[in-house]
Design a protein around this motif. Structure first.
Motif, PDB file in Angstrom:
ATOM      1  N   PHE B  98      95.914  38.100  19.111  1.00  0.00           N
ATOM      2  CA  PHE B  98      96.651  38.212  20.372  1.00  0.00           C
ATOM      3  C   PHE B  98      97.525  39.470  20.378  1.00  0.00           C
ATOM      4  N   PHE B  99      98.340  39.634  19.342  1.00  0.00           N
ATOM      5  CA  PHE B  99      99.214  40.805  19.261  1.00  0.00           C
ATOM      6  C   PHE B  99      98.399  42.105  19.259  1.00  0.00           C
ATOM      7  N   THR B 100      97.318  42.087  18.493  1.00  0.00           N
ATOM      8  CA  THR B 100      96.521  43.301  18.347  1.00  0.00           C
ATOM      9  C   THR B 100      95.864  43.692  19.672  1.00  0.00           C
ATOM     10  N   MET B 101      95.326  42.704  20.382  1.00  0.00           N
ATOM     11  CA  MET B 101      94.656  43.006  21.653  1.00  0.00           C
ATOM     12  C   MET B 101      95.662  43.520  22.681  1.00  0.00           C
ATOM     13  N   LEU B 102      96.848  42.905  22.725  1.00  0.00           N
ATOM     14  CA  LEU B 102      97.868  43.372  23.674  1.00  0.00           C
ATOM     15  C   LEU B 102      98.244  44.819  23.372  1.00  0.00           C
ATOM     16  N   MET B 103      98.524  45.078  22.094  1.00  0.00           N
ATOM     17  CA  MET B 103      98.924  46.424  21.701  1.00  0.00           C
ATOM     18  C   MET B 103      97.801  47.423  21.961  1.00  0.00           C
ATOM     19  N   ALA B 104      96.585  47.036  21.613  1.00  0.00           N
ATOM     20  CA  ALA B 104      95.455  47.946  21.785  1.00  0.00           C
ATOM     21  C   ALA B 104      95.249  48.259  23.264  1.00  0.00           C
ATOM     22  N   TYR B 105      95.432  47.247  24.124  1.00  0.00           N
ATOM     23  CA  TYR B 105      95.259  47.493  25.554  1.00  0.00           C
ATOM     24  C   TYR B 105      96.294  48.503  26.052  1.00  0.00           C
ATOM     25  N   ALA B 106      97.538  48.285  25.629  1.00  0.00           N
ATOM     26  CA  ALA B 106      98.585  49.220  26.058  1.00  0.00           C
ATOM     27  C   ALA B 106      98.254  50.632  25.585  1.00  0.00           C
ATOM     28  N   LEU B 107      97.827  50.760  24.341  1.00  0.00           N
ATOM     29  CA  LEU B 107      97.572  52.092  23.784  1.00  0.00           C
ATOM     30  C   LEU B 107      96.312  52.738  24.370  1.00  0.00           C
ATOM     31  N   SER B 108      95.475  51.936  25.012  1.00  0.00           N
ATOM     32  CA  SER B 108      94.309  52.547  25.646  1.00  0.00           C
ATOM     33  C   SER B 108      94.657  53.047  27.048  1.00  0.00           C
ATOM     34  N   ASN B 109      95.906  52.835  27.457  1.00  0.00           N
ATOM     35  CA  ASN B 109      96.400  53.364  28.731  1.00  0.00           C
ATOM     36  C   ASN B 109      97.399  54.488  28.472  1.00  0.00           C
ATOM     37  N   GLN B 110      97.800  55.158  29.558  1.00  0.00           N
ATOM     38  CA  GLN B 110      98.836  56.187  29.430  1.00  0.00           C
ATOM     39  C   GLN B 110     100.162  55.612  29.924  1.00  0.00           C
ATOM     40  N   PHE B 111     101.204  55.809  29.141  1.00  0.00           N
ATOM     41  CA  PHE B 111     102.540  55.434  29.623  1.00  0.00           C
ATOM     42  C   PHE B 111     103.572  56.255  28.877  1.00  0.00           C
ATOM     43  N   ILE B 112     104.757  56.354  29.436  1.00  0.00           N
ATOM     44  CA  ILE B 112     105.810  57.139  28.805  1.00  0.00           C
ATOM     45  C   ILE B 112     106.248  56.445  27.516  1.00  0.00           C
ATOM     46  N   GLY B 113     106.292  57.179  26.425  1.00  0.00           N
ATOM     47  CA  GLY B 113     106.701  56.593  25.152  1.00  0.00           C
ATOM     48  C   GLY B 113     105.526  56.169  24.299  1.00  0.00           C
ATOM     49  N   LYS B 114     104.307  56.350  24.796  1.00  0.00           N
ATOM     50  CA  LYS B 114     103.122  55.950  24.037  1.00  0.00           C
ATOM     51  C   LYS B 114     103.049  56.677  22.696  1.00  0.00           C
ATOM     52  N   GLY B 115     103.360  57.956  22.729  1.00  0.00           N
ATOM     53  CA  GLY B 115     103.312  58.751  21.499  1.00  0.00           C
ATOM     54  C   GLY B 115     104.220  58.183  20.425  1.00  0.00           C
ATOM     55  N   ILE B 116     105.405  57.747  20.847  1.00  0.00           N
ATOM     56  CA  ILE B 116     106.368  57.196  19.894  1.00  0.00           C
ATOM     57  C   ILE B 116     105.838  55.896  19.296  1.00  0.00           C
ATOM     58  N   VAL B 117     105.333  55.023  20.172  1.00  0.00           N
ATOM     59  CA  VAL B 117     104.804  53.736  19.701  1.00  0.00           C
ATOM     60  C   VAL B 117     103.665  53.977  18.712  1.00  0.00           C
ATOM     61  N   ASN B 118     102.768  54.882  19.078  1.00  0.00           N
ATOM     62  CA  ASN B 118     101.634  55.210  18.234  1.00  0.00           C
ATOM     63  C   ASN B 118     102.093  55.704  16.865  1.00  0.00           C
ATOM     64  N   PHE B 119     103.050  56.603  16.875  1.00  0.00           N
ATOM     65  CA  PHE B 119     103.559  57.150  15.620  1.00  0.00           C
ATOM     66  C   PHE B 119     104.192  56.059  14.771  1.00  0.00           C
TER      67      PHE B 119
END
Lengths: 317, 306
Positions: B98-119
């Motif tokens: 569940f956690f992984t799919m939610l996170m993966a979905y968010a990271l497959s989109n563009q949003f402000i702060g994505k780079g930080i979360v990814n890092f």
């Protein structure tokens, strides 16, 4: 950028702010998607990173991580001046270095050869079988080693006796520890390790093989000039990822295979941190040793990354 | 991807023939090395304890006997830990997916702060707090000796998150989102109605990766669960298997009903080890055999990103 909000905004910053606001109002749901995972990483990875400070403190449970007194580099000094430290570092480096020397090239060789098995059925069967040991747990693997290497009724020693040799106390003698450890790791992981290389090899254009054959290239030549270059980028990635393990790897299995007899070679930094830290409650001292280990691993990964980047323009970052 | 046999069309040269023959011999040898230890465990678990102890069981079961399995049935501690292992595996895998799919979905989109979360996520792959600081933090937040630690510790893996993200960006067409959002679907509805139903493959991959990791984890319980009545199977197995001697207490429990002849007891307890290996390993291997194709898919997806 909240700093751009002012009573008299200039036009560019207000346009920028408006765009940010529009994006936030459009994407706010994505932040909710991120939230559970982010909380997980913060609690289970970033809180412990913050807790590293106890390596420079004299941790007392009543004072907590924040309240304990700073002692600077004292724990590092204690470790590096103790008579144990050199043995621990040597054991850790040798075990993991030898482990890497076997575990890195073997899956590459196996996948190159498996890729050349003509019969699709045999190939599929072989793949199915060689992945199985990966699903055997570390505990069970250790249990199997204790059983099979038993000096009187383990099958390995029965075999040795039958061939005229002397049975060995594999699990209780320091000179056997690394062999047992790495041999069993090869058995457990080499097959599984081929999976990514096999996947990469399916991407080779079949016409390349055709034309190579027409040009009279032998199978061996095809492997060297077609297959090997195909998987080298993947191999480099694996090398970068695994380079950190030289200082930091294999602790859980070492703990299972350590006996009173083989301690001279099986006592690694990881096991020492576990026993001194959790059994003897020397939290700050062992946190310092752990930090040393992590820093070396981190430097290793970055260095190998840099070297492969220079040498072959393959890198992770 | 069409796969054809190498060299089936053209007659092989002499050196290639030699290579091919050697290759088959090599693989037959490898298969023997991989299979024999596993086979030996199986035949020993159903052989007479004396024959096993005397090292007579090498090629086939000797004096077929279920006694090891009969004894292990009485081993209450083992079965309780088996139950816990099932609970930890099922709950831990569900949370992980569940956690992984939610996170993966968010990271497959563009949003402000994505780079930080990814890092922040990737960084944890290369630098960690280490055993002791993690232990102290878990103790401070009340997860020491708390079974919750078993499902939360290692709930997500960076690698799995990246695989899932790559799957979503490469296998689910962006146009689907455009179309859905024109119809008024927001991210929530799009994720649950369209992305999840289209993610069967990746959910299968994640479930096998997470489940096997949870099932085979002995270390977390050893560190964080002081109370061994919460211990999962592998942690209990460690006491039976990974030592030079079986503890007297374990043996006593296995033979609670007829703990009379000590020699007999120790003899049989040896075979119990083989049976314990079988009952603990079979679930993981069965899961593997059923989900085999998904493993390869998972690796393929992972390697697309490179």
């Amino acid at each position: 950028m909240s700093t751009n909000v002012s009573a008299t905004p200039n036009s560019t910053s207000s346009v920028k702010w408006a765009r940010v606001k529009r994006r936030l109002s459009r994407d706010w749901q994505l932040y909710i998607f991120v939230l559970p995972g982010l909380i997980y990483y913060i609690v289970f990875h970033y809180f412990p990173l913050y807790g590293i400070q106890i390596a420079f403190k004299d941790y007392k449970a009543v004072l907590g991580i924040n309240g304990s007194e700073w002692v600077g580099l004292e724990h590092f000094k204690t470790f590096f001046t103790s008579y144990m430290s050199w043995t621990l570092i040597k054991n850790t480096l040798l075990l993991n270095l030898y482990a890497l020397l076997w575990s890195f090239p073997l899956p590459i060789i196996l996948s190159l050869l498996l890729n050349r098995v003509g019969s699709a059925k045999f190939k599929k069967f072989t793949q199915t079988v060689i992945y199985v040991p990966h699903f055997v747990s570390t505990v069970v693997l250790a249990g199997m080693l204790y059983i099979f290497l038993d000096p009187t009724n383990g099958f390995v020693n029965i075999l040795i006796s039958a061939l005229g040799g002397t049975p060995q106390y594999f699990m209780a003698e320091p000179q056997w520890f690394r062999t047992v450890f790495i041999g069993s790791a090869v058995w457990q992981n080499s097959g599984w390790g081929t999976i990514i290389y096999i996947a990469a090899l399916t991407s080779v254009d079949q016409e390349l093989y055709e034309s190579a054959r027409i040009d009279g290239a032998s199978i061996l030549k095809q492997i060297i000039y077609i297959d090997l270059p195909t998987i080298i980028p993947m191999a480099m990635m694996m090398l970068i990822l695994n380079s950190g393990s030289i200082m930091n790897g294999n602790m859980q299995k070492t703990l299972l295979l350590q006996t009173a007899g083989n301690k001279a070679t099986s006592n690694t930094i990881g096991v020492y941190v576990y026993t001194m830290g959790l059994t003897n409650a020397q939290f700050s001292y062992t946190a310092a040793i752990g930090l040393f280990q992590n820093v070396i691993s981190f430097i290793m990964v970055m260095t190998v990354n840099k070297i492969t980047k220079e040498a072959s323009s393959i890198s992770m970052f | 991807m069409a796969k054809e046999k190498h060299g089936s069309a053209i007659k092989l040269s002499r050196s290639d023939q030699i290579f091919t023959v050697c290759n088959y011999i090599f693989w037959a040898f490898i298969l023997l090395i991989v299979i024999y230890p596993l086979y030996l465990i199986v035949i020993s678990s159903v052989s007479d304890p004396y024959a096993v102890l005397n090292g007579e069981v090498l090629l086939y079961p000797v004096d077929f006997s279920w006694i090891g399995y009969e004894k292990i049935m009485n081993y209450g501690t083992l079965w309780r830990s088996y139950g816990w292992a099932v609970v930890y595996t099922v709950v831990g895998t569900a949370i992980g997916i569940f956690f992984t799919m939610l996170m993966a979905y968010a990271l497959s989109n563009q949003f402000i702060g994505k780079g930080i979360v990814n890092f922040m996520i990737v960084f944890t792959m290369f630098f960690s707090g280490g055993l002791i600081p993690t232990f102290l933090v878990m103790r401070d937040i009340g997860l020491y000796n708390n079974p919750l630690i078993m499902v939360l510790m290692g709930a997500m893996s960076v690698w799995n998150t990246m695989i899932a993200r790559t799957y979503m960006t490469t296998s689910i067409p962006r146009e689907l989102y455009e179309a859905a959002s024109i119809d008024g679907a927001d991210h929530f509805r799009y994720f649950f109605r369209i992305v999840l139903p289209l993610s069967g493959t990746i959910v299968a991959v994640l479930s096998v990766y997470y489940a096997v990791a949870k099932w085979n984890d002995y270390f977390t319980a050893m560190v964080y669960l002081r109370d061994n009545s919460y211990w999962p199977l592998q942690t209990v197995l460690r006491q039976i298997l990974a030592s030079l001697t079986v503890s007297a207490g374990d043996v006593a429990e296995m033979f609670a009903d007829d703990y009379t002849d000590v020699a007999e007891t120790l003899r049989v307890s040896n075979v119990v080890k083989y049976c314990a290996i079988i009952i603990s390993t079979v679930p993981a291997v069965i899961l593997y055999l059923f989900m085999q194709e998904y493993f390869v898919k998972g690796v393929m997806i992972g390697s697309v990103k490179g």
